[in-house]
Design a protein around this motif. Structure first.
Motif, PDB file in Angstrom:
ATOM      1  N   GLU A 109       0.853  -1.179   0.000  1.00  0.00           N
ATOM      2  CA  GLU A 109       0.000   0.000   0.000  1.00  0.00           C
ATOM      3  C   GLU A 109       0.898   1.241   0.000  1.00  0.00           C
ATOM      4  O   GLU A 109       1.999   1.208   0.538  1.00  0.00           O
ATOM      5  CB  GLU A 109      -0.892   0.011   1.252  1.00  0.00           C
ATOM      6  CG  GLU A 109      -2.074  -0.921   1.169  1.00  0.00           C
ATOM      7  CD  GLU A 109      -1.805  -2.348   1.653  1.00  0.00           C
ATOM      8  OE1 GLU A 109      -2.739  -3.135   1.682  1.00  0.00           O
ATOM      9  OE2 GLU A 109      -0.657  -2.679   1.997  1.00  0.00           O
ATOM     10  N   CYS A 111       3.154   4.197   0.479  1.00  0.00           N
ATOM     11  CA  CYS A 111       3.912   4.765   1.594  1.00  0.00           C
ATOM     12  C   CYS A 111       5.153   5.389   0.962  1.00  0.00           C
ATOM     13  O   CYS A 111       6.254   4.857   1.046  1.00  0.00           O
ATOM     14  CB  CYS A 111       4.283   3.677   2.615  1.00  0.00           C
ATOM     15  SG  CYS A 111       4.899   4.324   4.189  1.00  0.00           S
ATOM     16  N   MET A 122       2.922   1.588   9.189  1.00  0.00           N
ATOM     17  CA  MET A 122       1.723   1.921   8.423  1.00  0.00           C
ATOM     18  C   MET A 122       0.762   0.748   8.419  1.00  0.00           C
ATOM     19  O   MET A 122      -0.439   0.912   8.630  1.00  0.00           O
ATOM     20  CB  MET A 122       2.081   2.296   6.987  1.00  0.00           C
ATOM     21  CG  MET A 122       0.845   2.513   6.108  1.00  0.00           C
ATOM     22  SD  MET A 122       1.098   2.405   4.314  1.00  0.00           S
ATOM     23  CE  MET A 122       1.763   0.784   4.074  1.00  0.00           C
ATOM     24  N   TRP A 123       1.275  -0.461   8.180  1.00  0.00           N
ATOM     25  CA  TRP A 123       0.405  -1.641   8.196  1.00  0.00           C
ATOM     26  C   TRP A 123      -0.337  -1.748   9.523  1.00  0.00           C
ATOM     27  O   TRP A 123      -1.517  -2.021   9.557  1.00  0.00           O
ATOM     28  CB  TRP A 123       1.208  -2.919   7.987  1.00  0.00           C
ATOM     29  CG  TRP A 123       1.837  -3.087   6.646  1.00  0.00           C
ATOM     30  CD1 TRP A 123       1.514  -2.452   5.472  1.00  0.00           C
ATOM     31  CD2 TRP A 123       2.911  -3.964   6.333  1.00  0.00           C
ATOM     32  NE1 TRP A 123       2.331  -2.882   4.464  1.00  0.00           N
ATOM     33  CE2 TRP A 123       3.192  -3.809   4.955  1.00  0.00           C
ATOM     34  CE3 TRP A 123       3.667  -4.862   7.070  1.00  0.00           C
ATOM     35  CZ2 TRP A 123       4.187  -4.538   4.320  1.00  0.00           C
ATOM     36  CZ3 TRP A 123       4.659  -5.592   6.429  1.00  0.00           C
ATOM     37  CH2 TRP A 123       4.923  -5.425   5.069  1.00  0.00           C
ATOM     38  N   GLU A 125      -0.699   0.652  12.127  1.00  0.00           N
ATOM     39  CA  GLU A 125      -1.450   1.806  12.611  1.00  0.00           C
ATOM     40  C   GLU A 125      -2.597   2.209  11.695  1.00  0.00           C
ATOM     41  O   GLU A 125      -3.652   2.627  12.166  1.00  0.00           O
ATOM     42  CB  GLU A 125      -0.505   2.981  12.826  1.00  0.00           C
ATOM     43  CG  GLU A 125       0.521   2.716  13.915  1.00  0.00           C
ATOM     44  CD  GLU A 125       1.672   3.711  13.912  1.00  0.00           C
ATOM     45  OE1 GLU A 125       1.606   4.720  13.177  1.00  0.00           O
ATOM     46  OE2 GLU A 125       2.639   3.470  14.648  1.00  0.00           O
ATOM     47  N   GLU A 126      -2.391   2.114  10.394  1.00  0.00           N
ATOM     48  CA  GLU A 126      -3.404   2.585   9.455  1.00  0.00           C
ATOM     49  C   GLU A 126      -4.280   1.467   8.911  1.00  0.00           C
ATOM     50  O   GLU A 126      -5.426   1.701   8.550  1.00  0.00           O
ATOM     51  CB  GLU A 126      -2.728   3.335   8.302  1.00  0.00           C
ATOM     52  CG  GLU A 126      -1.993   4.586   8.763  1.00  0.00           C
ATOM     53  CD  GLU A 126      -1.197   5.252   7.648  1.00  0.00           C
ATOM     54  OE1 GLU A 126      -1.519   5.025   6.461  1.00  0.00           O
ATOM     55  OE2 GLU A 126      -0.247   5.981   7.976  1.00  0.00           O
ATOM     56  N   LEU A 127      -3.730   0.246   8.836  1.00  0.00           N
ATOM     57  CA  LEU A 127      -4.466  -0.846   8.208  1.00  0.00           C
ATOM     58  C   LEU A 127      -4.837  -1.962   9.172  1.00  0.00           C
ATOM     59  O   LEU A 127      -5.437  -2.952   8.768  1.00  0.00           O
ATOM     60  CB  LEU A 127      -3.645  -1.419   7.038  1.00  0.00           C
ATOM     61  CG  LEU A 127      -3.238  -0.395   5.965  1.00  0.00           C
ATOM     62  CD1 LEU A 127      -2.329  -1.031   4.930  1.00  0.00           C
ATOM     63  CD2 LEU A 127      -4.467   0.203   5.304  1.00  0.00           C
TER      64      LEU A 127
END
Length: 195
Positions: A109, A111, A122-123, A125-127
């Motif tokens: 995704e 980044c 990111m994986w 915290e966001e996903l």
């Protein structure tokens, strides 16, 4: 009867034993701190690794259809470290394994310009990434093609590139939410959603 020379040797042996035990304890504490310390999060600065007590119980990595024993052994060296890191909830190890250590060559995704640690953050915290789900993903039969192996389960996709004579095979792509990414849809050789 002990003379001063024997007493001195005993003190030296005792001191060596104490120093050896202290070194072993210090090394053990350092290794535990390093292994559990993980990768700092972008936003919170919190540790991203979990103690091994929270690690999932994992089945073996699935390498069905990869060819003979030599091919399976070669693929095991590429896939198994990712599987073990996911089983152990070892986010630092997952970050080190991205793209064979080169996050610029790793598809995921978006980044832009992210480091490996930032991609893993990111994986999470966001996903809402759960490493146990990645471990389970690598336990389903892969799709084997000329480029390597593609694992699909639910909405996750992981790709392992075959490698060349110049570059070894590596974990080359991972999408937590494949359905939301056009690039992932192009990589996935079959529809996502394998139970």
């Amino acid at each position: 009867m002990l003379n001063s020379r024997d007493a001195g040797r005993r003190r030296v042996r005792w001191l060596m034993l104490v120093l050896l035990v202290a070194a072993a304890v210090a090394t053990s504490v350092w290794l535990l701190w390093r292994d559990e310390g993980g990768v700092p999060s972008r936003a919170s600065g919190k540790s991203q690794a979990h103690p091994s007590a929270t690690a999932a119980r994992c089945s073996p990595t699935n390498l069905a259809g990869v060819g003979g024993q030599r091919a399976a052994a070669a693929w095991r060296k590429v896939v198994e470290p990712v599987h073990q890191a996911a089983c152990a909830h070892d986010f630092a190890a997952l970050a080190r394994l991205l793209g064979g250590g080169r996050p610029t060559n790793f598809l995921t995704e978006e980044c832009t310009g992210c480091t490996s640690a930032e991609i893993v953050a990111m994986w999470r915290e966001e996903l809402g990434f759960d490493p146990a789900a990645l471990a389970r993903l690598l336990e389903v039969p892969p799709v084997v093609d000329q480029g390597g192996l593609t694992y699909e389960r639910d909405d996750m996709t992981a790709v392992f590139a075959r490698g060349t004579w110049q570059l070894p095979g590596n974990w080359s792509a991972f999408f937590v939410q494949c359905h939301e990414d056009d690039m992932c849809a192009g990589l996935a050789p079959s529809p996502s959603g394998v139970p």
